[in-house]
Design a protein around this motif. Structure first.
Motif, PDB file in Angstrom:
ATOM      1  N   ARG A 203       0.830  -1.196   0.000  1.00  0.00           N
ATOM      2  CA  ARG A 203       0.000   0.000   0.000  1.00  0.00           C
ATOM      3  C   ARG A 203       0.871   1.255   0.000  1.00  0.00           C
ATOM      4  NH1 ARG A 203      -4.284  -1.921   4.707  1.00  0.00           N
ATOM      5  NH2 ARG A 203      -5.425  -3.433   3.429  1.00  0.00           N
ATOM      6  N   TYR A 204       0.370   2.307  -0.621  1.00  0.00           N
ATOM      7  CA  TYR A 204       1.097   3.566  -0.652  1.00  0.00           C
ATOM      8  C   TYR A 204       1.124   4.186   0.743  1.00  0.00           C
ATOM      9  CZ  TYR A 204       0.942   3.479  -5.762  1.00  0.00           C
ATOM     10  OH  TYR A 204       1.097   3.143  -7.083  1.00  0.00           O
ATOM     11  N   VAL A 205       2.291   4.621   1.158  1.00  0.00           N
ATOM     12  CA  VAL A 205       2.456   5.245   2.470  1.00  0.00           C
ATOM     13  C   VAL A 205       3.395   6.435   2.333  1.00  0.00           C
ATOM     14  CG1 VAL A 205       2.021   3.193   3.895  1.00  0.00           C
ATOM     15  CG2 VAL A 205       4.313   3.594   2.977  1.00  0.00           C
ATOM     16  N   GLY A 206       3.331   7.333   3.294  1.00  0.00           N
ATOM     17  CA  GLY A 206       4.195   8.501   3.291  1.00  0.00           C
ATOM     18  C   GLY A 206       3.760   9.504   4.331  1.00  0.00           C
ATOM     19  N   SER A 207       4.393  10.654   4.284  1.00  0.00           N
ATOM     20  CA  SER A 207       4.131  11.712   5.253  1.00  0.00           C
ATOM     21  C   SER A 207       3.275  12.800   4.634  1.00  0.00           C
ATOM     22  CB  SER A 207       5.454  12.314   5.746  1.00  0.00           C
ATOM     23  OG  SER A 207       5.224  13.424   6.595  1.00  0.00           O
ATOM     24  N   CYS A 208       2.360  13.327   5.430  1.00  0.00           N
ATOM     25  CA  CYS A 208       1.541  14.460   5.004  1.00  0.00           C
ATOM     26  C   CYS A 208       2.156  15.798   5.420  1.00  0.00           C
ATOM     27  CB  CYS A 208       0.136  14.352   5.597  1.00  0.00           C
ATOM     28  SG  CYS A 208      -0.843  12.979   4.947  1.00  0.00           S
ATOM     29  N   VAL A 209       3.243  15.743   6.177  1.00  0.00           N
ATOM     30  CA  VAL A 209       3.869  16.965   6.685  1.00  0.00           C
ATOM     31  C   VAL A 209       4.618  17.661   5.552  1.00  0.00           C
ATOM     32  CG1 VAL A 209       5.514  17.899   8.345  1.00  0.00           C
ATOM     33  CG2 VAL A 209       4.084  15.941   8.977  1.00  0.00           C
ATOM     34  N   GLN A 210       4.386  18.938   5.404  1.00  0.00           N
ATOM     35  CA  GLN A 210       5.006  19.697   4.315  1.00  0.00           C
ATOM     36  C   GLN A 210       6.158  20.546   4.845  1.00  0.00           C
ATOM     37  OE1 GLN A 210       4.106  18.945   1.187  1.00  0.00           O
ATOM     38  NE2 GLN A 210       2.875  17.460   2.323  1.00  0.00           N
ATOM     39  N   TYR A 300       6.067   7.056   8.847  1.00  0.00           N
ATOM     40  CA  TYR A 300       6.649   7.470   7.570  1.00  0.00           C
ATOM     41  C   TYR A 300       6.832   8.986   7.495  1.00  0.00           C
ATOM     42  CZ  TYR A 300       5.696   2.687   6.168  1.00  0.00           C
ATOM     43  OH  TYR A 300       5.662   1.314   6.098  1.00  0.00           O
ATOM     44  N   ASP A 301       6.949   9.616   8.664  1.00  0.00           N
ATOM     45  CA  ASP A 301       7.289  11.038   8.687  1.00  0.00           C
ATOM     46  C   ASP A 301       8.784  11.247   8.468  1.00  0.00           C
ATOM     47  OD1 ASP A 301       4.837  12.301   8.963  1.00  0.00           O
ATOM     48  OD2 ASP A 301       4.787  12.028  11.128  1.00  0.00           O
ATOM     49  N   HIS A 302       9.564  10.169   8.615  1.00  0.00           N
ATOM     50  CA  HIS A 302      11.003  10.245   8.376  1.00  0.00           C
ATOM     51  C   HIS A 302      11.492   8.919   7.815  1.00  0.00           C
ATOM     52  CE1 HIS A 302      11.863  14.141  10.169  1.00  0.00           C
ATOM     53  NE2 HIS A 302      11.106  13.821  11.185  1.00  0.00           N
TER      54      HIS A 302
END
Length: 324
Positions: A203-210, A300-302
């Protein structure tokens, strides 16, 4: 007799090397025999293994996701190859990106991602994810408490204690170093800015923090704060048995009294601590601060590279600050 700063730092470095050797032995045991089956079945282990094997930081020209209005303003449309890939595998995520919404969840204050995707093609919220969000706020809670304690002392006694001022100055300098200097120099995005990361379930994962993610501020604050707390507690440890002025029961009641007042460190100043009490106190802080860097990878913020660099910087900066 209190331990000198140089001796304290040498003890800490020696213990860090010993801890690294112990972790290496534990890791080797987890990779062999019947332990391996259980170890590799844990969701946290799967997440960390996937993150370690595919340590991919964010891609793209800046520290913002392809779904953000800033991307459209500065880069134009979504890259054609990404549109084709998402249109074939996850059209619902493509639609969400076109609506300028983060496909993984939403960003919370404090540079934390709340994973709550409603689509099967993106990472789902789990108990581990909720725990990771809670741990991400531990450094902020401790910083807020330190500020409140310092303000209370200034209001009541018109002065700030040395330890409170010492810790607050360290936090301030660490944040300036991270957010004001290092992240602007390296400008490395967080994972998933261009939908390039998938978890072990596909599944696609990642951070929403800009904001830029290298190095990790949470990891630096957590490990640095832990290092300073260990050094401070070491300076209060009695090399011999604890004084007989208080019984064990009285000492526990005295500690609880200071704890309820929000000043557990005053107990160590008044009575000092035995090695056993020191280990109990450090264990409590290890539980509170130790998992913070790992939990940042879980969200997944880092990337692993970002939290490892932040953790090493936190320890080194704390040791340098202690010498100052």
């Amino acid at each position: 007799k209190n331990l000198g700063p140089n001796l304290v730092c040498s003890i800490v470095l020696k213990d860090l090397f010993l801890l690294a050797a112990m972790l290496k032995v534990i890791a080797s045991l987890c990779l062999h025999g019947c332990v391996a089956t259980w170890w590799h079945s844990i969701p946290l282990t799967k997440t960390l293994q996937q993150a370690w094997a595919e340590d991919i930081p964010g891609l793209g020209p800046g520290c913002y996701g392809v779904w953000t209005p800033k991307w459209q303003h500065e880069q134009g449309d979504i890259p054609a190859n990404l549109q084709q890939s998402l249109n074939a595998t996850a059209p619902e995520l493509l639609q969400r990106i076109q609506q300028h919404e983060c496909p993984y969840g939403r960003a919370l204050p404090g540079q934390v991602t709340w994973p709550q995707s409603q689509f099967e093609t993106a990472g789902q919220r789990s108990i581990l994810g909720v725990v990771a969000v809670v741990y991400s706020y531990v450094p902020y809670v401790l910083a807020f408490k330190a500020i409140v304690d310092a303000a209370r002392e200034m209001w009541r006694n018109r002065y700030k204690t040395t330890s409170q001022l010492y810790v607050l100055l360290w936090v301030l300098c660490a944040l300036i170093l991270q957010e004001g200097i290092l992240k602007h120099i390296f400008r490395q995005p967080r994972p998933g800015t261009m939908m390039q990361v998938k978890n072990y379930e596909g599944r696609y994962v990642g951070s929403c923090v800009q904001s830029c993610g290298f190095p990790s501020s949470h990891s630096m604050l957590a490990t640095g704060w832990l290092t300073i707390l260990v050094l401070m507690r070491l300076s209060y440890v009695h090399t011999l048995a604890s004084p007989a002025s208080l019984t064990e029961r009285d000492k526990i009641l005295q500690f609880l009294k200071y704890l309820l007042q929000g000043k557990p460190y005053e107990f160590y100043r008044q009575e000092g601590s035995t090695p056993t009490e020191f280990m109990a106190d450090v264990t409590m802080w290890l539980i509170a601060l130790g998992p913070v860097p790992i939990m940042r990878v879980v969200l997944y913020d880092h990337s692993v590279e970002q939290i490892m660099t932040g953790s090493m910087l936190g320890i080194l900066f704390a040791l340098l600050w202690w010498q100052i």
